[in-house]
Design a protein around this motif. Structure first.
Motif, mmCIF file in Angstrom:
data_model
loop_
_atom_site.group_PDB
_atom_site.id
_atom_site.type_symbol
_atom_site.label_atom_id
_atom_site.label_comp_id
_atom_site.label_asym_id
_atom_site.label_seq_id
_atom_site.Cartn_x
_atom_site.Cartn_y
_atom_site.Cartn_z
ATOM 1 N N MET A 129 -11.373 -2.055 18.190
ATOM 2 C CA MET A 129 -10.285 -1.391 18.145
ATOM 3 C C MET A 129 -9.471 -1.698 16.960
ATOM 4 O O MET A 129 -9.045 -0.789 16.362
ATOM 5 C CB MET A 129 -9.346 -1.717 19.377
ATOM 6 C CG MET A 129 -9.687 -1.529 20.901
ATOM 7 S SD MET A 129 -8.707 -2.226 22.057
ATOM 8 C CE MET A 129 -7.299 -1.224 21.928
ATOM 9 N N VAL A 130 -9.563 -2.866 16.476
ATOM 10 C CA VAL A 130 -8.823 -3.061 15.125
ATOM 11 C C VAL A 130 -9.490 -2.257 14.071
ATOM 12 O O VAL A 130 -8.751 -1.558 13.046
ATOM 13 C CB VAL A 130 -9.248 -4.559 14.603
ATOM 14 C CG1 VAL A 130 -8.672 -4.697 13.293
ATOM 15 C CG2 VAL A 130 -8.247 -5.419 15.699
ATOM 16 N N THR A 189 1.349 -1.910 12.199
ATOM 17 C CA THR A 189 1.935 -1.110 13.315
ATOM 18 C C THR A 189 2.004 -2.207 14.455
ATOM 19 O O THR A 189 1.151 -3.134 14.573
ATOM 20 C CB THR A 189 1.191 -0.066 13.783
ATOM 21 O OG1 THR A 189 -0.338 -0.429 14.249
ATOM 22 C CG2 THR A 189 0.817 0.931 12.628
ATOM 23 N N LEU A 228 0.682 -1.832 17.479
ATOM 24 C CA LEU A 228 -0.502 -1.960 17.923
ATOM 25 C C LEU A 228 -1.455 -3.077 17.271
ATOM 26 O O LEU A 228 -2.224 -3.754 17.826
ATOM 27 C CB LEU A 228 -1.224 -0.609 18.123
ATOM 28 C CG LEU A 228 -2.579 -0.525 18.545
ATOM 29 C CD1 LEU A 228 -3.049 -1.224 20.162
ATOM 30 C CD2 LEU A 228 -3.165 0.933 18.576
ATOM 31 N N LEU A 229 -1.683 -2.710 16.010
ATOM 32 C CA LEU A 229 -2.528 -3.727 14.987
ATOM 33 C C LEU A 229 -2.186 -5.101 15.088
ATOM 34 O O LEU A 229 -2.884 -5.947 15.261
ATOM 35 C CB LEU A 229 -2.538 -3.022 13.814
ATOM 36 C CG LEU A 229 -3.361 -3.721 12.644
ATOM 37 C CD1 LEU A 229 -4.689 -3.784 12.886
ATOM 38 C CD2 LEU A 229 -3.183 -3.012 11.385
ATOM 39 N N ASP A 233 -10.945 0.579 14.522
ATOM 40 C CA ASP A 233 -10.839 1.942 14.553
ATOM 41 C C ASP A 233 -9.138 2.303 14.323
ATOM 42 O O ASP A 233 -9.044 3.485 13.666
ATOM 43 C CB ASP A 233 -10.901 2.341 16.157
ATOM 44 C CG ASP A 233 -10.411 3.572 16.519
ATOM 45 O OD1 ASP A 233 -11.209 4.522 15.855
ATOM 46 O OD2 ASP A 233 -9.824 4.039 17.499
ATOM 47 N N VAL A 234 -8.139 1.527 14.300
ATOM 48 C CA VAL A 234 -6.928 1.695 14.017
ATOM 49 C C VAL A 234 -6.521 1.121 12.521
ATOM 50 O O VAL A 234 -5.494 1.743 12.208
ATOM 51 C CB VAL A 234 -5.804 1.206 14.919
ATOM 52 C CG1 VAL A 234 -6.160 1.480 16.278
ATOM 53 C CG2 VAL A 234 -5.891 -0.462 14.991
ATOM 54 N N LEU A 235 -7.263 0.804 11.722
ATOM 55 C CA LEU A 235 -6.903 0.093 10.608
ATOM 56 C C LEU A 235 -7.287 1.175 9.429
ATOM 57 O O LEU A 235 -8.184 1.558 9.342
ATOM 58 C CB LEU A 235 -8.052 -0.933 10.423
ATOM 59 C CG LEU A 235 -7.753 -1.823 8.835
ATOM 60 C CD1 LEU A 235 -6.403 -2.535 9.172
ATOM 61 C CD2 LEU A 235 -8.963 -2.835 8.775
ATOM 62 N N THR A 236 -6.235 1.595 8.902
ATOM 63 C CA THR A 236 -6.230 2.636 7.980
ATOM 64 C C THR A 236 -5.300 2.476 6.748
ATOM 65 O O THR A 236 -4.579 1.509 6.882
ATOM 66 C CB THR A 236 -5.823 4.082 8.395
ATOM 67 O OG1 THR A 236 -4.332 4.109 8.928
ATOM 68 C CG2 THR A 236 -6.928 4.535 9.738
ATOM 69 N N SER A 296 -2.255 2.720 3.931
ATOM 70 C CA SER A 296 -1.083 3.570 4.182
ATOM 71 C C SER A 296 -0.300 4.363 2.958
ATOM 72 O O SER A 296 -0.810 3.685 2.061
ATOM 73 C CB SER A 296 -0.007 2.392 4.578
ATOM 74 O OG SER A 296 1.423 2.948 4.821
#
Length: 268
Positions: A148-149, A122, A124-125, A151-154, A156
């Protein structure tokens, strides 16, 4: 003007890189996340290897591949790949590909998956990972950015994954379609050539790839198309090159396979 076809691409020397196969934690690393990037000057292949840390592969420009067993992922600027520590994999990239790799130490991080999974890169990432590559980033800022990385790393649900059949029955089909995605032979055509029933091929494809012959061909075409799109090819030219009669038919099939539009991957 349409982009040149792969056959017209200037010849470049090929480079093979050899890396070791290391178990998770075999080497102690003094980082939470470390970033690396490179523009490869030659068509490059990496031997089968594994890392003592987790790895996130993605590209700033171009498309590359990662192979785990009989599974082949295409990595792009919008779809990355999470490679857990200790996973044997090989890879390849064509000359001019700008690839990025983010390494995640086992201490202070948690794997998002125990098996390779796609990760949507994304905006943001991307910004967070690029920030971690800044040489003058303070320790405090690095710590916040790493958090933050993580936290948002998921994972897909979207991925460019191809399960390649390896049986004697399906190998001729797989080799022919991967060599030339324009191949228009149908299931019935292949059955006649191989001297078996269409039902036999259908059962074999389901058992080896988890999908039907038609969907497998669409996945091959989608992977090939991404490589052309990221090199700047027009959508109409890509559609023709991978075996579709029109750009609209190609677009519809591409969206069904990947969940994304061809324009998502096109380098402008």
């Amino acid at each position: 003007m349409r982009a040149a076809s792969p056959a017209a691409r200037p010849r470049t020397s090929r480079e093979t890189r050899t890396l070791p196969a290391l178990a998770p934690g075999a080497v102690e690393v003094p980082f939470v996340i470390r970033c690396y990037d490179e523009v490869v000057a030659h068509d490059t292949t990496w031997n089968e290897h594994s890392h003592p840390f987790h790895e996130l592969l993605w590209n700033q420009r171009g498309a590359s591949t990662a192979v785990v067993g009989a599974r082949v992922w295409t990595i792009t600027p919008t779809l990355g790949l999470w490679m857990p520590a200790g996973t044997l994999h090989s890879g390849s990239a064509i000359a001019g590909t700008w690839f990025r790799a983010s390494f995640f130490g086992l201490s202070g991080t948690t794997s998002i998956s125990d098996i390779p999974v796609a990760v949507e890169i994304t905006p943001l990432l991307r910004l967070l990972l690029e920030r971690l590559g800044e040489p003058r980033l303070s320790a405090a800022s690095r710590s916040v950015t790493e958090a933050m990385v993580l936290d948002v790393l998921t994972p897909s649900s979207r991925e460019l994954l191809l399960n390649v059949p390896v049986s004697d029955l399906l190998r001729p089909i797989a080799e022919a379609v991967r060599e030339d995605p324009r191949d228009q032979r149908t299931l019935a055509n292949w059955a006649a050539e191989l001297g078996v029933s269409p039902r036999t091929i259908t059962r074999a494809f389901t058992a080896e790839t988890g999908t039907s012959f038609g969907r497998w061909v669409a996945a091959v075409r989608a992977q090939h198309a991404v490589g052309l799109l990221t090199r700047g090819w027009e959508v109409e030219a890509v559609a023709e090159r991978v075996g579709y009669r029109s750009a609209s038919a190609f677009g519809a099939a591409f969206r069904r396979t990947t969940g994304l539009t061809p324009g998502t991957f096109r380098t402008r």
